[in-house]
Enzyme design. Structure first.
Site, PDB file in Angstrom:
ATOM      1  N   HIS A  34      -4.136  -5.309  -4.239  1.00 25.61           N
ATOM      2  CA  HIS A  34      -4.127  -6.062  -2.974  1.00 25.61           C
ATOM      3  C   HIS A  34      -3.767  -7.527  -3.221  1.00 25.61           C
ATOM      4  O   HIS A  34      -3.016  -8.138  -2.467  1.00 25.61           O
ATOM      5  CB  HIS A  34      -5.506  -6.015  -2.310  1.00 25.61           C
ATOM      6  CG  HIS A  34      -5.978  -4.644  -1.923  1.00 25.61           C
ATOM      7  ND1 HIS A  34      -7.065  -4.043  -2.503  1.00 25.61           N
ATOM      8  CD2 HIS A  34      -5.507  -3.762  -1.004  1.00 25.61           C
ATOM      9  CE1 HIS A  34      -7.260  -2.857  -1.945  1.00 25.61           C
ATOM     10  NE2 HIS A  34      -6.336  -2.652  -1.048  1.00 25.61           N
ATOM     11  N   GLY A 144       2.296  -1.846  -0.379  1.00 25.03           N
ATOM     12  CA  GLY A 144       2.439  -1.446  -1.775  1.00 25.03           C
ATOM     13  C   GLY A 144       3.317  -0.216  -1.933  1.00 25.03           C
ATOM     14  O   GLY A 144       3.249   0.719  -1.130  1.00 25.03           O
ATOM     15  N   LYS A 145       4.131  -0.225  -3.010  1.00 23.79           N
ATOM     16  CA  LYS A 145       4.936   0.956  -3.326  1.00 23.79           C
ATOM     17  C   LYS A 145       4.048   2.123  -3.754  1.00 23.79           C
ATOM     18  O   LYS A 145       4.481   3.261  -3.769  1.00 23.79           O
ATOM     19  CB  LYS A 145       5.904   0.637  -4.468  1.00 23.79           C
ATOM     20  CG  LYS A 145       7.055  -0.262  -4.086  1.00 23.79           C
ATOM     21  CD  LYS A 145       8.005  -0.364  -5.267  1.00 23.79           C
ATOM     22  CE  LYS A 145       9.167  -1.265  -4.972  1.00 23.79           C
ATOM     23  NZ  LYS A 145      10.034  -1.425  -6.165  1.00 23.79           N
ATOM     24  N   ASP A 147       1.722   3.491  -2.214  1.00 20.95           N
ATOM     25  CA  ASP A 147       1.662   4.432  -1.091  1.00 20.95           C
ATOM     26  C   ASP A 147       3.077   4.596  -0.546  1.00 20.95           C
ATOM     27  O   ASP A 147       3.420   4.105   0.530  1.00 20.95           O
ATOM     28  CB  ASP A 147       0.686   3.900  -0.037  1.00 20.95           C
ATOM     29  CG  ASP A 147      -0.707   3.762  -0.624  1.00 20.95           C
ATOM     30  OD1 ASP A 147      -1.350   4.786  -0.865  1.00 20.95           O
ATOM     31  OD2 ASP A 147      -1.135   2.620  -0.902  1.00 20.95           O
ATOM     32  N   ARG A 184     -10.254   3.718  -4.237  1.00 19.34           N
ATOM     33  CA  ARG A 184     -10.963   4.979  -4.463  1.00 19.34           C
ATOM     34  C   ARG A 184     -11.254   5.239  -5.947  1.00 19.34           C
ATOM     35  O   ARG A 184     -11.973   6.191  -6.266  1.00 19.34           O
ATOM     36  CB  ARG A 184     -10.182   6.154  -3.870  1.00 19.34           C
ATOM     37  CG  ARG A 184     -10.180   6.167  -2.346  1.00 19.34           C
ATOM     38  CD  ARG A 184      -9.605   7.465  -1.792  1.00 19.34           C
ATOM     39  NE  ARG A 184      -9.862   7.614  -0.368  1.00 19.34           N
ATOM     40  CZ  ARG A 184      -8.940   7.442   0.584  1.00 19.34           C
ATOM     41  NH1 ARG A 184      -7.714   7.102   0.278  1.00 19.34           N
ATOM     42  NH2 ARG A 184      -9.261   7.615   1.859  1.00 19.34           N
TER      43      ARG A 184
HETATM   44  P1  AMP Z   1      -5.410   0.060   1.138  1.00 19.79           P
HETATM   45  O1  AMP Z   1      -6.483  -0.971   1.232  1.00 19.79           O
HETATM   46  O2  AMP Z   1      -5.655   1.074   0.069  1.00 19.79           O
HETATM   47  O3  AMP Z   1      -5.041   0.661   2.475  1.00 19.79           O
HETATM   48  O4  AMP Z   1      -4.108  -0.709   0.656  1.00 19.79           O
HETATM   49  C1  AMP Z   1      -3.622  -1.844   1.339  1.00 19.79           C
HETATM   50  C2  AMP Z   1      -2.246  -2.158   0.816  1.00 19.79           C
HETATM   51  O5  AMP Z   1      -2.341  -2.433  -0.585  1.00 19.79           O
HETATM   52  C3  AMP Z   1      -1.258  -0.998   0.980  1.00 19.79           C
HETATM   53  O6  AMP Z   1       0.012  -1.519   1.346  1.00 19.79           O
HETATM   54  C4  AMP Z   1      -1.235  -0.393  -0.394  1.00 19.79           C
HETATM   55  O7  AMP Z   1      -0.022   0.271  -0.688  1.00 19.79           O
HETATM   56  C5  AMP Z   1      -1.405  -1.623  -1.268  1.00 19.79           C
HETATM   57  N1  AMP Z   1      -1.907  -1.244  -2.583  1.00 19.79           N
HETATM   58  C6  AMP Z   1      -2.989  -0.461  -2.860  1.00 19.79           C
HETATM   59  N2  AMP Z   1      -3.114  -0.284  -4.190  1.00 19.79           N
HETATM   60  C7  AMP Z   1      -2.116  -0.979  -4.779  1.00 19.79           C
HETATM   61  C8  AMP Z   1      -1.697  -1.188  -6.128  1.00 19.79           C
HETATM   62  N3  AMP Z   1      -2.349  -0.638  -7.152  1.00 19.79           N
HETATM   63  N4  AMP Z   1      -0.616  -1.961  -6.349  1.00 19.79           N
HETATM   64  C9  AMP Z   1       0.066  -2.508  -5.306  1.00 19.79           C
HETATM   65  N5  AMP Z   1      -0.264  -2.352  -4.017  1.00 19.79           N
HETATM   66  C10 AMP Z   1      -1.336  -1.594  -3.753  1.00 19.79           C
END
Ligand code: AMP
Length: 273
Positions: A34, A144-145, A147, A184
């Protein structure tokens, strides 16, 4: 840093901001993945908004909506230290009415890969991202790539609905052992963390084959499954950047995606080749 919890208060506050605005939507329990999105948004904009919202409409019955990791105090600190200007942290009841208009993910690309085991998930994702983009009205939004399917579908939504925002894709941040960072990951025991390394290792297997000029999708997928064993594989797929199937991997236009269950935790990873 200003913390705002009411959607319309956010919209009103941001109407006074005239500078280039970058937006990073998240579900919180922030980690370095993030943070890299936030840092890129800081570097490319004058004003940065981060949202933390565990969106109920993207969780299916029986998924981890209630137990999804929450670290509000730490998240606020991280955003403050990163120089975020506005942190938006709404309640679900503030974001949704009982009977609502919502978006429908595309029938094919929204229901393959992660969408097969989570039908409707991406409709929930697109609906909340649309709401958030309409509230924040950013010049650029950062995803993020990691997802990859989500990123693709958001790009498609922006294109199909002629939206005025640039979607910026950010590389996956990994632990030093190769595991893609994810909120997670806290569900994993030490042993499961070790098992989970098979996921990034399977992408290495694929990369090695491509470096040896083996572009056969069937052969690469079979080799990846060998590396992943005995994990329960949800899917291993090789697609072009428009998320269409390939027989032969096309260097510069391919994405290799994997999802596996480690214990009861579903983990995603991918590589863009
Ligand atoms: P989330 O909180 O998991 O919904 O993620 C929020 C954003 O952070 C989304 O655009 C994800 O793709 C990105 N993200 C999550 N994990 C990573 C990571 N390890 N590297 C880069 N971006 C990430």
């Amino acid at each position: 840093m200003k913390i705002i919890r009411e959607p319309l208060a956010l919209k009103e506050y941001l109407q006074t901001v005239k500078s280039r605005l970058g937006f990073v939507p998240t579900m919180g329990a922030l980690h370095e993945g993030h943070l890299s999105l936030i840092q890129k948004a800081k570097a490319e904009n004058d004003f940065v908004v981060v949202s933390i919202f565990v969106n109920p409409t993207q969780f299916l019955q029986g998924e981890d909506l209630e137990s999804y990791p929450k670290k509000e105090a730490a998240d606020i600190k991280i955003c403050e230290l990163a120089g975020v200007d506005v942190l938006f942290m709404p309640n679900a009841s503030a974001m949704y009415e009982k009977d609502e208009v919502s978006l429908q993910a595309p029938n094919v690309r929204g229901y393959v890969l992660e969408g097969t085991s989570r039908p409707g998930h991406f409709s929930g994702v697109l609906t909340v991202v649309m709401k958030l983009l309409n509230l924040v009205n950013p010049s650029r939004a950062y995803f993020g790539k990691k997802d990859a399917q989500q990123l693709h579908l958001i790009g498609l939504m922006v294109k199909n609905l002629y939206m005025n925002v640039t979607i910026v894709a950010v590389d996956t941040v990994r632990e030093s052992d190769g595991l893609a960072m994810s909120s997670r990951n806290v569900y994993l025991s030490k042993e499961e963390h070790q098992e989970a390394l098979k996921i990034s290792a399977s992408l290495k297997t694929a990369t090695n084959l491509v470096m040896q000029k083996n572009f056969s999708v069937a052969e690469i997928k079979a080799a990846m499954r060998q590396t992943l064993a005995p994990l329960e594989v949800v899917y291993v797929e090789i697609l072009n950047r428009d998320f269409e199937p390939l027989h032969e991997l096309e260097v510069g236009n391919s994405v290799i995606l994997v999802e596996a269950l480690v214990g009861s935790t579903r983990l995603l990873d991918n590589i863009w080749l």
